[in-house]
Design a protein around this motif. Structure first.
Motif, PDB file in Angstrom:
ATOM      1  N   PHE A   1       0.846  -1.192   0.000  1.00 51.30           N
ATOM      2  CA  PHE A   1       0.000   0.000   0.000  1.00 51.30           C
ATOM      3  C   PHE A   1       0.882   1.243   0.000  1.00 51.30           C
ATOM      4  N   GLU A   2       0.565   2.168  -0.885  1.00 49.72           N
ATOM      5  CA  GLU A   2       1.368   3.397  -1.003  1.00 49.72           C
ATOM      6  C   GLU A   2       0.421   4.589  -1.089  1.00 49.72           C
ATOM      7  N   LYS A   3       0.661   5.587  -0.244  1.00 45.30           N
ATOM      8  CA  LYS A   3      -0.264   6.727  -0.262  1.00 45.30           C
ATOM      9  C   LYS A   3      -0.014   7.662  -1.451  1.00 45.30           C
ATOM     10  N   GLY A   4       1.181   7.629  -1.996  1.00 45.92           N
ATOM     11  CA  GLY A   4       1.490   8.506  -3.122  1.00 45.92           C
ATOM     12  C   GLY A   4       0.921   7.981  -4.432  1.00 45.92           C
ATOM     13  N   ARG A   5       1.144   8.804  -5.486  1.00 45.21           N
ATOM     14  CA  ARG A   5       0.601   8.428  -6.799  1.00 45.21           C
ATOM     15  C   ARG A   5       1.456   7.380  -7.509  1.00 45.21           C
ATOM     16  N   GLY A   6       2.674   7.200  -7.033  1.00 49.50           N
ATOM     17  CA  GLY A   6       3.554   6.208  -7.650  1.00 49.50           C
ATOM     18  C   GLY A   6       4.543   5.715  -6.621  1.00 49.50           C
ATOM     19  N   PRO A   7       5.339   4.711  -6.978  1.00 49.87           N
ATOM     20  CA  PRO A   7       6.329   4.208  -6.033  1.00 49.87           C
ATOM     21  C   PRO A   7       7.557   5.119  -5.975  1.00 49.87           C
ATOM     22  N   GLY A   8       8.344   4.968  -4.949  1.00 52.07           N
ATOM     23  CA  GLY A   8       9.617   5.705  -4.889  1.00 52.07           C
ATOM     24  C   GLY A   8       9.859   6.394  -3.559  1.00 52.07           C
ATOM     25  N   GLY A   9       8.789   6.890  -2.935  1.00 50.34           N
ATOM     26  CA  GLY A   9       8.969   7.592  -1.654  1.00 50.34           C
ATOM     27  C   GLY A   9       9.922   8.756  -1.812  1.00 50.34           C
ATOM     28  N   ARG A  10      10.954   8.777  -0.996  1.00 56.61           N
ATOM     29  CA  ARG A  10      11.891   9.905  -1.031  1.00 56.61           C
ATOM     30  C   ARG A  10      12.865   9.815  -2.207  1.00 56.61           C
TER      31      ARG A  10
ATOM     32  N   VAL B   1      18.681   0.885 -15.169  1.00 57.02           N
ATOM     33  CA  VAL B   1      17.858   1.765 -14.328  1.00 57.02           C
ATOM     34  C   VAL B   1      18.726   2.525 -13.320  1.00 57.02           C
ATOM     35  N   ALA B   2      20.045   2.326 -13.388  1.00 58.73           N
ATOM     36  CA  ALA B   2      20.963   3.088 -12.536  1.00 58.73           C
ATOM     37  C   ALA B   2      22.244   3.322 -13.321  1.00 58.73           C
TER      38      ALA B   2
ATOM     39  N   ALA C   1      12.871   2.440  -8.300  1.00 61.04           N
ATOM     40  CA  ALA C   1      11.613   2.078  -7.619  1.00 61.04           C
ATOM     41  C   ALA C   1      10.604   1.529  -8.626  1.00 61.04           C
ATOM     42  N   ARG C   2      10.511   2.172  -9.763  1.00 58.74           N
ATOM     43  CA  ARG C   2       9.546   1.702 -10.777  1.00 58.74           C
ATOM     44  C   ARG C   2       9.949   0.313 -11.281  1.00 58.74           C
ATOM     45  N   TYR C   3      11.220   0.102 -11.419  1.00 62.27           N
ATOM     46  CA  TYR C   3      11.714  -1.208 -11.866  1.00 62.27           C
ATOM     47  C   TYR C   3      11.368  -2.277 -10.822  1.00 62.27           C
ATOM     48  N   LEU C   4      11.603  -1.957  -9.557  1.00 64.86           N
ATOM     49  CA  LEU C   4      11.297  -2.933  -8.496  1.00 64.86           C
ATOM     50  C   LEU C   4       9.796  -3.193  -8.408  1.00 64.86           C
ATOM     51  N   ALA C   5       9.023  -2.157  -8.679  1.00 67.32           N
ATOM     52  CA  ALA C   5       7.564  -2.260  -8.482  1.00 67.32           C
ATOM     53  C   ALA C   5       6.857  -2.974  -9.621  1.00 67.32           C
ATOM     54  N   LYS C   6       7.563  -3.142 -10.766  1.00 68.41           N
ATOM     55  CA  LYS C   6       6.794  -3.500 -11.968  1.00 68.41           C
ATOM     56  C   LYS C   6       6.096  -4.852 -11.882  1.00 68.41           C
ATOM     57  N   ASP C   7       6.664  -5.797 -11.135  1.00 64.33           N
ATOM     58  CA  ASP C   7       5.986  -7.101 -11.037  1.00 64.33           C
ATOM     59  C   ASP C   7       5.304  -7.292  -9.679  1.00 64.33           C
TER      60      ASP C   7
END
Ligand SMILES: Cc1cc2nc3c(=O)[nH]c(=O)nc-3n(C[C@H](O)[C@H](O)[C@H](O)COP(=O)(O)OP(=O)(O)OC[C@H]3O[C@@H](n4cnc5c(N)ncnc54)[C@H](O)[C@@H]3O)c2cc1C
Length: 333
Positions: A29-38, A75-76, A108-114
């Motif tokens: 669960f993430e309150k923001g619009r996308g992953p990544g946080g800080r 991605v890095a 973060a987007r890469y980690l989140a994709k699956d």
């Protein structure tokens, strides 16, 4: 076993990736619009601007291997730069610095994709009931029922979630002071001609400045600078208006780089909880309460991206152990 992770920053996603590899299918669960946080980037009319974490370092060999994998996955990238201590223009400490690429949220987007990441769900309450951990959003609606719960929100936000169900964990979170940071994206209409790409100002309101285009994967035009105020200045001006913060930080930038400055746009962002000033340095990397409740995040370890990643993984490994041992929550040793 039903596992939920609260927070899709680096800690929550590193945990999610390991849990998922182990077949535990976590819900994040993430309150923001996308992953990544800080480590998120702000979408603007001038492209994405990295207003949060600026780079990360890799000290431990396991994390170095992970960074190498991210580089292979494109991605890095290493940011080969020597920031200056300003205004003296002395080179700062030499170390290898890495960035997500092409923007800070790319890892973060890469980690989140699956992973099953449910964005724009602000968890407001967690309650232990007979069926397990019931997670409720800000409307008081249940969003799921879980055997195990991993909280990776910054310490003050974790503390408020933990106050009812686990005063002991809440007290540990309360011991962590997190410093704020005012961050400014400064979009220029013409190049500054500055002879440095990044620096640590040693006096005044600014603690960090960087030319965005000097990082791998970023556009050089328009020239964008990212300015971070020091923790102390940010704390003193925490309730100041974005306009007044912008004007103070632009003045401070002008003092470091005198000369004409054609400002095309500015984007100010306040991070209330930017860096953990007194992280717990918890050796096992996570905190564990009763009934299958765990906490992870940079504040549990060392206040950096690398620490957040280690913390999330350590918590996930603990959960995987519990699942393999089929230990019911509450009999966790
Ligand atoms: C301005 C700035 C500069 C930085 N510079 C550096 C640097 O140079 N090098 C470095 O290594 N680190 C730096 N950092 C720190 C680095 O960004 C963090 O250590 C790391 O990203 C923390 O990851 P995390 O997963 O622990 O927490 P976060 O990234 O904060 O992730 C937690 C997530 O939980 C979500 N969340 C919180 N509460 C809830 C809720 N109730 N319901 C649902 N979701 C919730 C948040 O939205 C967030 O996405 C910087 C940070 C900032 C802000």
């Amino acid at each position: 076993m039903r596992v939920a992770v609260i927070g899709a920053g680096i800690a929550g996603l590193a945990a999610g990736a390991l849990l998922s590899q182990a077949g535990l299918a976590p819900v994040i669960f993430e309150k923001g619009r996308g992953p990544g946080g800080r480590t998120s980037s702000k979408r603007t009319d001038h492209g994405s601007i990295d207003l949060g974490a600026q780079y990360f370092t890799a000290q431990d060999s396991v994390f170095k291997d992970q960074v190498a994998d991210w580089i292979n996955a494109e991605v890095a990238a290493e940011w080969a730069i020597t920031p200056m201590v300003l205004p003296e223009r002395q080179p700062a400490r030499a170390q290898r610095r890495f960035v997500s690429s092409p923007k800070m949220s790319s890892i973060a987007r890469y980690l989140a994709k699956d992973l099953d990441v449910r964005t724009e769900v602000h968890v407001a309450e967690i309650v232990r009931e007979l069926t397990g951990w019931v997670v409720r959003d800000r409307m008081g609606q249940p969003v799921g029922d879980f055997d195990y719960l991993l909280i990776t929100a910054p310490a003050p936000q974790a503390q408020s979630l933990l106050a009812e169900p686990s005063p002991a964990l809440a007290a540990q979170a309360a011991n962590v002071r997190m410093n704020p940071c005012w961050s400014l994206g400064l979009v220029l209409g013409s190049p500054t001609g500055a002879k440095f790409d990044a620096g640590f100002p040693s006096t005044g309101p600014l603690g960090w400045i960087a030319r965005s285009g000097s990082r791998p994967g970023r556009e050089a035009v328009p020239e964008v600078w990212i300015l971070h105020a020091t923790a102390q200045w940010s704390q003193t001006h925490i309730e100041a208006s974005p306009d007044s913060v912008t004007s103070a930080l632009v003045d401070a930038f002008r003092a470091l780089h005198p000369g004409p400055l054609e400002i095309a746009d500015t984007i100010a962002h306040r991070w209330r909880f930017a860096r953990a000033a007194s992280p717990l340095a918890e050796p096992q990397g996570y905190l564990e309460g009763d009934s299958g409740l765990l906490c992870a995040g940079d504040w549990v370890t060392d206040g950096r991206v690398e620490g957040a990643w280690h913390s999330g993984r350590a918590a996930a490994l603990r959960l995987i152990d519990l699942a393999r041992g089929q230990l019911p929550p509450g009999e966790a040793e």
